[in-house]
Design a protein around this motif. Structure first.
Motif, PDB file in Angstrom:
ATOM      1  N   LEU A  25       0.834  -1.196   0.000  1.00 38.88           N
ATOM      2  CA  LEU A  25       0.000   0.000   0.000  1.00 38.88           C
ATOM      3  C   LEU A  25       0.871   1.249   0.000  1.00 38.88           C
ATOM      4  O   LEU A  25       0.632   2.190  -0.763  1.00 38.88           O
ATOM      5  CB  LEU A  25      -0.925  -0.005   1.221  1.00 38.88           C
ATOM      6  CG  LEU A  25      -1.793   1.238   1.406  1.00 38.88           C
ATOM      7  CD1 LEU A  25      -2.802   1.348   0.273  1.00 38.88           C
ATOM      8  CD2 LEU A  25      -2.510   1.177   2.742  1.00 38.88           C
ATOM      9  N   TYR A  26       1.873   1.260   0.846  1.00 33.37           N
ATOM     10  CA  TYR A  26       2.777   2.411   0.953  1.00 33.37           C
ATOM     11  C   TYR A  26       3.419   2.719  -0.395  1.00 33.37           C
ATOM     12  O   TYR A  26       3.499   3.877  -0.806  1.00 33.37           O
ATOM     13  CB  TYR A  26       3.836   2.120   2.014  1.00 33.37           C
ATOM     14  CG  TYR A  26       4.728   3.286   2.327  1.00 33.37           C
ATOM     15  CD1 TYR A  26       4.236   4.400   2.991  1.00 33.37           C
ATOM     16  CD2 TYR A  26       6.075   3.276   1.970  1.00 33.37           C
ATOM     17  CE1 TYR A  26       5.051   5.481   3.296  1.00 33.37           C
ATOM     18  CE2 TYR A  26       6.900   4.342   2.276  1.00 33.37           C
ATOM     19  CZ  TYR A  26       6.377   5.443   2.940  1.00 33.37           C
ATOM     20  OH  TYR A  26       7.190   6.502   3.229  1.00 33.37           O
ATOM     21  N   GLN A  27       3.843   1.691  -1.100  1.00 33.46           N
ATOM     22  CA  GLN A  27       4.466   1.886  -2.408  1.00 33.46           C
ATOM     23  C   GLN A  27       3.482   2.490  -3.412  1.00 33.46           C
ATOM     24  O   GLN A  27       3.857   3.344  -4.212  1.00 33.46           O
ATOM     25  CB  GLN A  27       5.013   0.562  -2.943  1.00 33.46           C
ATOM     26  CG  GLN A  27       6.175   0.032  -2.135  1.00 33.46           C
ATOM     27  CD  GLN A  27       6.536  -1.400  -2.514  1.00 33.46           C
ATOM     28  OE1 GLN A  27       5.840  -2.049  -3.284  1.00 33.46           O
ATOM     29  NE2 GLN A  27       7.634  -1.888  -1.950  1.00 33.46           N
ATOM     30  N   ILE A  28       2.242   2.084  -3.330  1.00 33.67           N
ATOM     31  CA  ILE A  28       1.238   2.571  -4.284  1.00 33.67           C
ATOM     32  C   ILE A  28       0.815   4.008  -3.988  1.00 33.67           C
ATOM     33  O   ILE A  28       0.646   4.812  -4.902  1.00 33.67           O
ATOM     34  CB  ILE A  28       0.012   1.626  -4.295  1.00 33.67           C
ATOM     35  CG1 ILE A  28       0.406   0.294  -4.937  1.00 33.67           C
ATOM     36  CG2 ILE A  28      -1.159   2.245  -5.038  1.00 33.67           C
ATOM     37  CD1 ILE A  28      -0.640  -0.780  -4.839  1.00 33.67           C
ATOM     38  N   VAL A  29       0.638   4.343  -2.720  1.00 33.74           N
ATOM     39  CA  VAL A  29       0.098   5.669  -2.372  1.00 33.74           C
ATOM     40  C   VAL A  29       1.176   6.697  -2.046  1.00 33.74           C
ATOM     41  O   VAL A  29       0.867   7.862  -1.815  1.00 33.74           O
ATOM     42  CB  VAL A  29      -0.898   5.584  -1.185  1.00 33.74           C
ATOM     43  CG1 VAL A  29      -2.080   4.693  -1.538  1.00 33.74           C
ATOM     44  CG2 VAL A  29      -0.222   5.135   0.087  1.00 33.74           C
ATOM     45  N   TYR A  30       2.429   6.301  -2.054  1.00 32.41           N
ATOM     46  CA  TYR A  30       3.513   7.197  -1.635  1.00 32.41           C
ATOM     47  C   TYR A  30       3.510   8.523  -2.390  1.00 32.41           C
ATOM     48  O   TYR A  30       3.618   9.586  -1.778  1.00 32.41           O
ATOM     49  CB  TYR A  30       4.869   6.497  -1.776  1.00 32.41           C
ATOM     50  CG  TYR A  30       6.017   7.329  -1.264  1.00 32.41           C
ATOM     51  CD1 TYR A  30       6.227   7.455   0.100  1.00 32.41           C
ATOM     52  CD2 TYR A  30       6.870   7.998  -2.127  1.00 32.41           C
ATOM     53  CE1 TYR A  30       7.272   8.219   0.600  1.00 32.41           C
ATOM     54  CE2 TYR A  30       7.915   8.763  -1.646  1.00 32.41           C
ATOM     55  CZ  TYR A  30       8.116   8.870  -0.283  1.00 32.41           C
ATOM     56  OH  TYR A  30       9.126   9.640   0.208  1.00 32.41           O
ATOM     57  N   ASP A  31       3.386   8.485  -3.700  1.00 36.14           N
ATOM     58  CA  ASP A  31       3.419   9.728  -4.480  1.00 36.14           C
ATOM     59  C   ASP A  31       2.256  10.650  -4.120  1.00 36.14           C
ATOM     60  O   ASP A  31       2.429  11.869  -4.020  1.00 36.14           O
ATOM     61  CB  ASP A  31       3.417   9.432  -5.979  1.00 36.14           C
ATOM     62  CG  ASP A  31       4.736   8.839  -6.463  1.00 36.14           C
ATOM     63  OD1 ASP A  31       5.775   9.050  -5.788  1.00 36.14           O
ATOM     64  OD2 ASP A  31       4.730   8.153  -7.507  1.00 36.14           O
ATOM     65  N   GLU A  32       1.084  10.087  -3.913  1.00 30.95           N
ATOM     66  CA  GLU A  32      -0.069  10.908  -3.522  1.00 30.95           C
ATOM     67  C   GLU A  32       0.116  11.491  -2.128  1.00 30.95           C
ATOM     68  O   GLU A  32      -0.266  12.633  -1.867  1.00 30.95           O
ATOM     69  CB  GLU A  32      -1.360  10.090  -3.589  1.00 30.95           C
ATOM     70  CG  GLU A  32      -1.820   9.855  -5.007  1.00 30.95           C
ATOM     71  CD  GLU A  32      -3.129   9.116  -5.055  1.00 30.95           C
ATOM     72  OE1 GLU A  32      -4.159   9.733  -4.723  1.00 30.95           O
ATOM     73  OE2 GLU A  32      -3.114   7.925  -5.403  1.00 30.95           O
ATOM     74  N   LEU A  33       0.699  10.704  -1.228  1.00 27.86           N
ATOM     75  CA  LEU A  33       0.966  11.206   0.113  1.00 27.86           C
ATOM     76  C   LEU A  33       1.986  12.340   0.067  1.00 27.86           C
ATOM     77  O   LEU A  33       1.860  13.336   0.786  1.00 27.86           O
ATOM     78  CB  LEU A  33       1.462  10.084   1.029  1.00 27.86           C
ATOM     79  CG  LEU A  33       0.472   8.967   1.337  1.00 27.86           C
ATOM     80  CD1 LEU A  33       1.130   7.888   2.184  1.00 27.86           C
ATOM     81  CD2 LEU A  33      -0.767   9.508   2.017  1.00 27.86           C
ATOM     82  N   LYS A  34       2.971  12.222  -0.807  1.00 23.88           N
ATOM     83  CA  LYS A  34       3.959  13.298  -0.953  1.00 23.88           C
ATOM     84  C   LYS A  34       3.308  14.567  -1.492  1.00 23.88           C
ATOM     85  O   LYS A  34       3.608  15.669  -1.029  1.00 23.88           O
ATOM     86  CB  LYS A  34       5.114  12.862  -1.852  1.00 23.88           C
ATOM     87  CG  LYS A  34       6.164  12.079  -1.076  1.00 23.88           C
ATOM     88  CD  LYS A  34       7.459  11.991  -1.805  1.00 23.88           C
ATOM     89  CE  LYS A  34       8.296  13.182  -1.473  1.00 23.88           C
ATOM     90  NZ  LYS A  34       9.721  12.958  -1.465  1.00 23.88           N
TER      91      LYS A  34
END
Length: 189
Positions: A25-34
């Protein structure tokens, strides 16, 4: 925002005890979280040490350190992330203020273009105080601010998270912005 089904599935996998789901999950949403963190930190003062990566990591750790990570779906996950980022930013501003000795405390500003029609930054502690007042009066309006301002969620995503119609969210967003504008304007006087 993409990968809606994948994110929701990984959240469900995490709920059922799949240890690797949170990492995927972290890998998938990382860019959006950034992107979410960049919106919040774009107008920080020079010399502040909290950066985008740090805010993302702290928020993610805060969320997954909890035992009640019962996120319904992708939109709910991002709404909870927005709340975590808000809490981290407020705690950071309070710590910074407490460390300052004498004189006026250091202020951490956020850009308020979503709330005010100006490019002037808003002090995060003033915004937090105004949000607490709004929470006391109209909790739903405060939730909408959290989703829209801190989370960067659209009207439709906010409606989905809160179980409201888009029209209601749009109307309440206008009310919340008006309240915050007045509350923050009175702080300036």
């Amino acid at each position: 925002m993409q990968d809606t089904g994948i994110v929701t599935q990984l959240l469900a996998d995490h709920r059922t005890g799949d240890e690797s789901a949170s990492e995927r999950l972290y890998q998938i949403v990382y860019d959006e979280l950034k992107e979410m963190a960049q919106r919040q930190l774009r107008f920080r003062k020079p010399g502040e040490t909290l950066n985008t990566t740090g805010l993302v990591h702290e928020a993610y750790l805060k969320m997954f350190d909890r035992s009640d990570g019962d996120w319904k779906d992708r939109a709910h996950f991002f709404a909870v992330t927005a709340r975590a980022m808000r809490q981290i930013l407020v705690d950071y501003a309070r710590r910074t203020s407490a460390e300052k000795r004498g004189g006026k405390a250091h202020r951490t500003d956020l850009h308020a273009s979503l709330i005010k029609d100006t490019d002037e930054p808003v002090d995060i502690l003033d915004l937090e105080e105004a949000l607490k007042q709004l929470q006391d009066l109209k909790p739903r309006l405060a939730q909408i601010v959290e989703c829209r301002f801190y989370g960067g969620l659209s009207i439709e995503e906010t409606a989905e998270v809160l179980g409201l119609s888009s029209r209601t969210v749009d109307r309440d967003w206008y009310k919340a912005k008006s309240f915050l504008y007045l509350a923050l304007s009175s702080d300036e006087d």
